[in-house]
Design a protein around this motif. Structure first.
Motif, PDB file in Angstrom:
ATOM      1  N   ILE A   1      -3.942 -10.678  -4.831  1.00  0.00           N
ATOM      2  CA  ILE A   1      -5.380 -10.463  -4.709  1.00  0.00           C
ATOM      3  C   ILE A   1      -5.729 -10.084  -3.270  1.00  0.00           C
ATOM      4  CG2 ILE A   1      -7.635 -11.611  -4.764  1.00  0.00           C
ATOM      5  CD1 ILE A   1      -6.562 -13.221  -7.177  1.00  0.00           C
ATOM      6  N   PHE A   2      -5.181 -10.834  -2.304  1.00  0.00           N
ATOM      7  CA  PHE A   2      -5.444 -10.515  -0.896  1.00  0.00           C
ATOM      8  C   PHE A   2      -4.866  -9.149  -0.519  1.00  0.00           C
ATOM      9  CE2 PHE A   2      -5.623 -15.312  -0.163  1.00  0.00           C
ATOM     10  CZ  PHE A   2      -7.009 -15.317  -0.045  1.00  0.00           C
ATOM     11  N   LYS A   3      -3.723  -8.812  -1.089  1.00  0.00           N
ATOM     12  CA  LYS A   3      -3.104  -7.517  -0.805  1.00  0.00           C
ATOM     13  C   LYS A   3      -3.994  -6.374  -1.297  1.00  0.00           C
ATOM     14  CE  LYS A   3       0.421  -4.576  -0.016  1.00  0.00           C
ATOM     15  NZ  LYS A   3       0.028  -3.371  -0.769  1.00  0.00           N
ATOM     16  N   LYS A   4      -4.582  -6.555  -2.459  1.00  0.00           N
ATOM     17  CA  LYS A   4      -5.448  -5.521  -3.014  1.00  0.00           C
ATOM     18  C   LYS A   4      -6.663  -5.311  -2.124  1.00  0.00           C
ATOM     19  CE  LYS A   4      -7.522  -4.036  -7.382  1.00  0.00           C
ATOM     20  NZ  LYS A   4      -7.718  -4.374  -8.817  1.00  0.00           N
ATOM     21  N   GLN A   5      -7.249  -6.417  -1.656  1.00  0.00           N
ATOM     22  CA  GLN A   5      -8.395  -6.296  -0.751  1.00  0.00           C
ATOM     23  C   GLN A   5      -7.990  -5.639   0.568  1.00  0.00           C
ATOM     24  OE1 GLN A   5      -9.527 -10.653  -1.396  1.00  0.00           O
ATOM     25  NE2 GLN A   5     -11.533  -9.741  -1.075  1.00  0.00           N
ATOM     26  N   MET A   6      -6.844  -6.051   1.106  1.00  0.00           N
ATOM     27  CA  MET A   6      -6.365  -5.468   2.351  1.00  0.00           C
ATOM     28  C   MET A   6      -6.192  -3.962   2.220  1.00  0.00           C
ATOM     29  SD  MET A   6      -2.821  -6.250   4.437  1.00  0.00           S
ATOM     30  CE  MET A   6      -1.809  -5.382   3.210  1.00  0.00           C
ATOM     31  N   ASP A   7      -5.645  -3.528   1.120  1.00  0.00           N
ATOM     32  CA  ASP A   7      -5.437  -2.095   0.919  1.00  0.00           C
ATOM     33  C   ASP A   7      -6.762  -1.335   0.905  1.00  0.00           C
ATOM     34  OD1 ASP A   7      -2.719  -2.486   0.819  1.00  0.00           O
ATOM     35  OD2 ASP A   7      -2.590  -2.481  -1.366  1.00  0.00           O
ATOM     36  N   ASP A   8      -7.795  -1.943   0.318  1.00  0.00           N
ATOM     37  CA  ASP A   8      -9.120  -1.309   0.339  1.00  0.00           C
ATOM     38  C   ASP A   8      -9.611  -1.147   1.774  1.00  0.00           C
ATOM     39  OD1 ASP A   8      -9.209  -1.264  -2.431  1.00  0.00           O
ATOM     40  OD2 ASP A   8     -10.382  -3.116  -2.593  1.00  0.00           O
ATOM     41  N   PHE A   9      -9.465  -2.201   2.567  1.00  0.00           N
ATOM     42  CA  PHE A   9      -9.933  -2.173   3.949  1.00  0.00           C
ATOM     43  C   PHE A   9      -9.171  -1.144   4.793  1.00  0.00           C
ATOM     44  CE2 PHE A   9     -11.213  -6.728   3.095  1.00  0.00           C
ATOM     45  CZ  PHE A   9     -12.578  -6.468   3.084  1.00  0.00           C
ATOM     46  N   LEU A  10      -7.879  -1.036   4.546  1.00  0.00           N
ATOM     47  CA  LEU A  10      -7.059  -0.148   5.360  1.00  0.00           C
ATOM     48  C   LEU A  10      -7.358   1.331   5.098  1.00  0.00           C
ATOM     49  CD1 LEU A  10      -3.632  -2.016   5.334  1.00  0.00           C
ATOM     50  CD2 LEU A  10      -5.336  -1.899   7.170  1.00  0.00           C
ATOM     51  N   LYS A  11      -8.065   1.608   4.029  1.00  0.00           N
ATOM     52  CA  LYS A  11      -8.514   2.974   3.778  1.00  0.00           C
ATOM     53  C   LYS A  11      -9.674   3.335   4.695  1.00  0.00           C
ATOM     54  CE  LYS A  11      -7.391   2.748  -1.176  1.00  0.00           C
ATOM     55  NZ  LYS A  11      -7.983   2.723  -2.544  1.00  0.00           N
ATOM     56  N   LYS A  12     -10.272   2.296   5.284  1.00  0.00           N
ATOM     57  CA  LYS A  12     -11.455   2.476   6.117  1.00  0.00           C
ATOM     58  C   LYS A  12     -11.141   2.128   7.570  1.00  0.00           C
ATOM     59  CE  LYS A  12     -14.091   3.729   2.730  1.00  0.00           C
ATOM     60  NZ  LYS A  12     -14.769   5.049   2.698  1.00  0.00           N
ATOM     61  N   ASP A  13     -12.141   2.340   8.419  1.00  0.00           N
ATOM     62  CA  ASP A  13     -11.957   2.174   9.860  1.00  0.00           C
ATOM     63  C   ASP A  13     -12.382   0.776  10.313  1.00  0.00           C
ATOM     64  OD1 ASP A  13     -11.499   2.698  12.507  1.00  0.00           O
ATOM     65  OD2 ASP A  13     -13.368   3.779  12.824  1.00  0.00           O
ATOM     66  N   ILE A  14     -11.580  -0.231   9.980  1.00  0.00           N
ATOM     67  CA  ILE A  14     -11.870  -1.581  10.453  1.00  0.00           C
ATOM     68  C   ILE A  14     -11.003  -1.884  11.675  1.00  0.00           C
ATOM     69  CG2 ILE A  14     -12.462  -2.351   8.121  1.00  0.00           C
ATOM     70  CD1 ILE A  14      -9.801  -4.057   8.332  1.00  0.00           C
ATOM     71  N   ASP A  15     -11.448  -2.843  12.470  1.00  0.00           N
ATOM     72  CA  ASP A  15     -10.727  -3.161  13.704  1.00  0.00           C
ATOM     73  C   ASP A  15      -9.794  -4.358  13.569  1.00  0.00           C
ATOM     74  OD1 ASP A  15     -11.944  -1.205  15.649  1.00  0.00           O
ATOM     75  OD2 ASP A  15     -13.760  -2.163  14.892  1.00  0.00           O
ATOM     76  N   PHE A  16     -10.209  -5.354  12.796  1.00  0.00           N
ATOM     77  CA  PHE A  16      -9.358  -6.526  12.583  1.00  0.00           C
ATOM     78  C   PHE A  16      -9.811  -7.253  11.322  1.00  0.00           C
ATOM     79  CE2 PHE A  16     -12.946  -8.122  14.957  1.00  0.00           C
ATOM     80  CZ  PHE A  16     -13.109  -9.469  14.641  1.00  0.00           C
ATOM     81  N   PHE A  17      -9.067  -8.277  10.948  1.00  0.00           N
ATOM     82  CA  PHE A  17      -9.377  -9.028   9.734  1.00  0.00           C
ATOM     83  C   PHE A  17      -9.852 -10.437  10.072  1.00  0.00           C
ATOM     84  CE2 PHE A  17      -6.300  -5.991   7.856  1.00  0.00           C
ATOM     85  CZ  PHE A  17      -7.018  -5.581   6.747  1.00  0.00           C
ATOM     86  N   ILE A  18     -10.707 -10.973   9.205  1.00  0.00           N
ATOM     87  CA  ILE A  18     -11.083 -12.381   9.272  1.00  0.00           C
ATOM     88  C   ILE A  18     -10.890 -12.994   7.894  1.00  0.00           C
ATOM     89  CG2 ILE A  18     -12.958 -14.052   9.555  1.00  0.00           C
ATOM     90  CD1 ILE A  18     -14.200 -12.286  11.654  1.00  0.00           C
ATOM     91  N   VAL A  19     -10.152 -14.092   7.856  1.00  0.00           N
ATOM     92  CA  VAL A  19     -10.061 -14.931   6.660  1.00  0.00           C
ATOM     93  C   VAL A  19     -11.152 -15.983   6.826  1.00  0.00           C
ATOM     94  CG1 VAL A  19      -8.624 -16.484   5.309  1.00  0.00           C
ATOM     95  CG2 VAL A  19      -7.566 -14.586   6.566  1.00  0.00           C
TER      96      VAL A  19
END
Length: 367
Positions: free
Chosen positions: A134-152
């Protein structure tokens, strides 16, 4: 502005800068009519982007250095359980939220944090494979976009947070991890210090708490996390993004257990002057990423920025419409109001609730 030209979150923290986070989205948007309480899902990023964009802009103007994506509870399992958005996918929400956050962040040189939160799957199946997928799927969505870092964020079991960090670190991006825990530890009783150690060993670059309990309790919990890291010989940057309501009960499950949750919390609201004390306490504790979560409005974020203006070297744009410590009241026509244009008045004020039968702490059988 291209991503490579932006100074990253670790670059800023390593330089000793104070990072002001943004505030809460879910509760604020519920009150404005864009989020359904109980579900708390972020489909407004697709259905009402103008509402999310406006709140982003207000936090940015108040002094936020980071704009978080409005992706709380945006895992596919949560969306399916809620049944609130049958025609909108998690990927659509994630991508729309990233676009909104980046659009506004670029208006003021802020960073964008892609956010993931706890999953229903962790409690129902406790399957590491399923939760990580589930987290991997969300991460993949974010990586398609211009984000700078992640927050859990908003995770009350450190084990699940560790799994999230392990997944997100595969992206090569910086990861911050905040738990919604009390000084007593997570839901299984893992102490804050040990929680911090586990998160850093999993790869978290920034650790701390968010939501559930009031600012001073949040700072106290992060202090315990810091002590745990020091004893283990580990280092990480510290962050705190607490609840914007008073919770003297300091209960293990946070404000969710209060009888006022979620529709009668107004009398527990933190004032801007409370936030000044919180920001100073957090800074003195060595915390350099200071923001807020549910209950934090833009004026609360402005209070953080104003309290730490000397350390940051500037005031936010929103301070143009705010006299520091009530200074603008000197222009008031009423002399007793003019007398309040001073720091000592507001620092020592004990606000009343205006409700004669009210109590300062919730009763177990409050009806």
């Amino acid at each position: 502005m291209e991503s490579k030209k932006r100074r990253g979150i670790l670059e800023r923290l390593n330089a000793g800068e104070v990072i002001v986070g943004d505030g809460g989205y879910v509760m604020q948007l519920e009150r404005r009519g864009y989020v359904k309480a109980g579900h708390w899902t972020p489909e407004a990023a697709v259905e009402h982007p103008e509402a999310v964009r406006q709140l982003h802009r207000e936090f940015l103007r108040a002094g936020a250095n980071v704009i978080q994506t409005f992706t709380f509870y945006c895992s596919e399992d949560k969306l399916e359980i809620s049944g609130n958005v049958p025609n909108i996918t998690g990927a659509q929400i994630n991508e729309a939220a990233c676009d909104l956050a980046r659009e506004v962040a670029n208006e003021g040189g802020a960073l964008v944090a892609g956010c993931v939160s706890k999953t229903p799957c962790y409690v129902t199946s406790h399957s590491e494979t399923e939760v990580k997928a589930i987290f991997k799927k969300q991460m993949d969505d974010f990586l398609k976009k211009d984000i700078d870092f992640f927050i859990v964020e908003f995770v009350d079991h450190v084990e699940e947070a560790v799994w999230a960090v392990e997944v997100l670190k595969t992206s090569g991006k910086t990861v911050g991890a905040t738990l919604c825990i009390s000084p007593h530890g997570d839901m299984k009783g893992v102490p804050p210090g040990e929680c911090a150690v586990r998160l850093v060993k999993a790869g978290a670059d920034i650790v701390g708490i968010n939501c559930h309990l009031d600012p001073m309790t949040g700072v106290r919990t992060v202090k315990l996390m810091k002590e745990g890291l020091e004893k283990a010989g580990l280092k990480a940057h510290l962050m705190v993004q607490p609840l914007g309501f008073h919770t003297p009960e300091c209960n293990h499950t946070g404000y969710l257990a209060l009888p006022e949750f979620p529709f009668a919390l107004e009398t527990r609201a933190i004032t801007r002057w409370d936030i000044h004390k919180y920001a100073r306490e957090a800074y003195n504790a060595g915390i350099r990423y200071i923001g807020g979560c549910c209950g934090f409005e833009p004026y609360h974020i402005r209070a953080i920025a104003e309290e730490l203006a000397a350390e940051r070297g500037f005031l936010p744009p929103a301070s143009e419409k705010h006299g520091l410590w009530g200074a603008a009241l000197e222009m008031h026509t009423k002399p007793w109001v003019r007398a309040r244009a001073r720091r000592e008045y507001w620092e020592n004020l004990l606000p009343a609730s205006g409700r004669p039968p009210s109590v300062f702490i919730s009763c177990k059988h409050n009806k």
